[in-house]
Design a protein around this motif. Structure first.
Motif: not given
Length: 500
Positions: A167, A175, A193-195, A197, A211, A213, A219
């Protein structure tokens, strides 16, 4: 400063390790559940102080009956523990049901409980060592890569096929999604899903983010993977920016447009001087934005990803690109630019495309055409990209500077521009439009016969001017009025020669 927590492994990775004790699965809530450590509990009150994502091993004294195991499950749920291991004995079915409700894995073992705790702790260490080894392999693969997209694909593969995005200023500019053999698992709190970054650029003002997901249990691993890839991406992006700058040096020589004091090399023929298409046909693209400073990084990354060989130059209120078209279909080129930029419509770009030009001498008129077309374009709408020859005449009154009117006349109405009576014809039309299309009033104003007015209008039509189209009347009138002598019938100064 608090110590950094141990990197988590998943319950599935732990159970895949060889152990000298057998664990009987009464309830496995989720293989994706994160595991950080193992604690042997000899007093049930000790459960109230354990850390999240811990495997609790109950001693024989604590697990004396189903009611004690049920109490331990409740405490484990409150502390967000991941699993409970108890000595092998008969348990009430309600205990398993409670474990399923709390989404806490429940195991029993016939081995001596202290030995079981040591074996499980050892297995956690082995799983963690495998993760570290995997990260070392990733570092080696990423280190030898010379392509940004390939680095993103490596990250996705190491994250079990999770989508990974680069990003810039909030826009996704690159991507990738790798393949994985991981079987489908039911969605629960641990698999959603957990973001995650990490910053790609240096410093807190960097607008670049890498980033991914991933499930919550990944994580920690995802953060490590992204950090490794971000380090390489910093180098690759810097190289791309340097390459783009080098390729852009010839266009930057138009210092007034770039608002730059760039000093070019003394000897352009030296090795390394980028080739400028001085002997080729080209078009100029002008990209305008109300937030050029804010979105510059995002556009830069996107442009390099799609059009690496076309230099992009920063100008006063946007960017310029010079695109060779000797072997390129211009319609396909515009379609490609439109499709790629549409993916980041949030940048609200206005894009103009010049006519086809040839050689260095035509760089300036090409820039002016592209700039004018970009001013007509409507940001964020289907007409966000406009070619110069598509500009409707009705837009010219608010866009055409008098100094540019002569060049525009040659581009839109070349036959009229080269006609020996052009000044008389242009003057007649401005009077005709000013008198709302009345041939009688026009003739009276000019002191000529009414039939002469009609003949001159017919001559204008023969020269390509749409005098009978009411939607073009205002634009043509303003264009002609902006020309030197458009309102007097006399053109002062030297007339520009029509383009070859």
């Amino acid at each position: 400063m608090s110590p950094r927590p141990q990197q988590a492994v998943t319950l599935g990775e732990l159970l895949a390790q060889p152990m000298k004790v057998d664990l009987n699965h009464l309830c496995v809530a989720s293989d994706a559940r994160a595991v950080r450590g193992v604690v042997l509990v000899s007093d049930i009150d000790e459960i109230t102080s354990i850390e999240p994502d811990t495997i609790i091993v109950l001693s024989a004294d604590v697990a004396r009956g189903s009611w004690m195991v049920s109490a331990a499950l409740r405490y484990a749920w409150e502390r967000n523990a991941c699993a409970l291991i108890v000595p092998d004995r008969a348990l009430n079915p309600s205990v398993t049901q409670l474990a399923e409700r709390f989404q806490i894995s429940l195991f029993t073992t016939a081995a001596e409980i202290t030995l079981a705790a040591i074996e499980v702790a050892t297995a956690v260490g082995m799983a963690r060592a495998q993760l570290v080894s995997s990260l070392h392999r990733l570092t080696s693969r990423v280190g030898s890569s010379e392509d940004i997209t390939e680095v993103l694909e490596f990250a996705s593969v190491w994250l079990q096929g999770a989508p990974v995005e680069l990003e810039s200023s909030g826009a996704v500019v690159r991507s990738a999604m790798g393949t994985t053999n991981r079987p489908d698992v039911p969605n629960n709190i641990h698999t959603l899903p957990s973001r995650v970054s990490v910053r790609v650029g240096r410093g807190t003002k960097s607008h670049g983010l890498l980033v991914a997901n991933v499930p919550a249990s990944l994580r920690d691993h995802a953060a490590s993977v992204l950090e490794i890839c971000a380090s390489k991406l910093r180098t690759l992006i810097a190289e791309e920016q340097f390459h783009a700058l080098q390729q852009s040096l010839p266009p930057i020589s138009i210092a007034a447009l770039a608002e730059s004091n760039a000093r070019l090399p003394q000897h352009p023929g030296d090795p390394g001087w980028p080739a400028w298409p001085s002997g080729t046909s080209f078009v100029t693209l002008c990209l305008l934005s109300d937030h050029a400073d804010r979105y510059g990084a995002a556009l830069h990354h996107l442009w390099l990803a799609a059009f690496r060989d076309w230099p992009l130059v920063r100008a006063a209120d946007g960017w310029l690109a010079f695109v060779p078209v000797d072997d390129t279909d211009l319609g396909a080129l515009v379609a490609k630019v439109h499709g790629r930029l549409a993916e980041i419509h949030l940048l609200n770009l206005q894009v103009g495309v010049s006519l086809e030009h040839y050689g260095d001498a035509e760089v300036r008129p090409a820039i002016r055409e592209a700039w004018l077309a970009a001013r007509v374009a409507e940001a964020g709408k289907p007409h966000a990209i406009v070619s110069y020859d598509e500009i409707p005449a009705r837009f010219l009154p608010r866009l055409l500077p008098p100094s540019f009117a002569e060049e525009t006349l040659h581009s839109l109405y070349p036959a009229l521009a080269s006609d020996e009576h052009r000044d008389e014809l242009i003057h007649l039309y401005t009077c005709y439009a000013a008198h709302l299309g009345s041939a009688t009033d026009t003739a009276a104003h000019l002191g000529i016969h009414r039939n002469t007015v009609k003949l001159r209008l017919e001559r204008l039509a023969d020269l390509g001017v749409p005098v009978s189209d009411p939607t073009e009347t205002l634009g043509i009138h303003m264009l002609f009025a902006a020309l030197p002598g458009g309102t007097t019938g006399k053109s002062p100064g030297v007339r520009l020669a029509p383009p070859a």
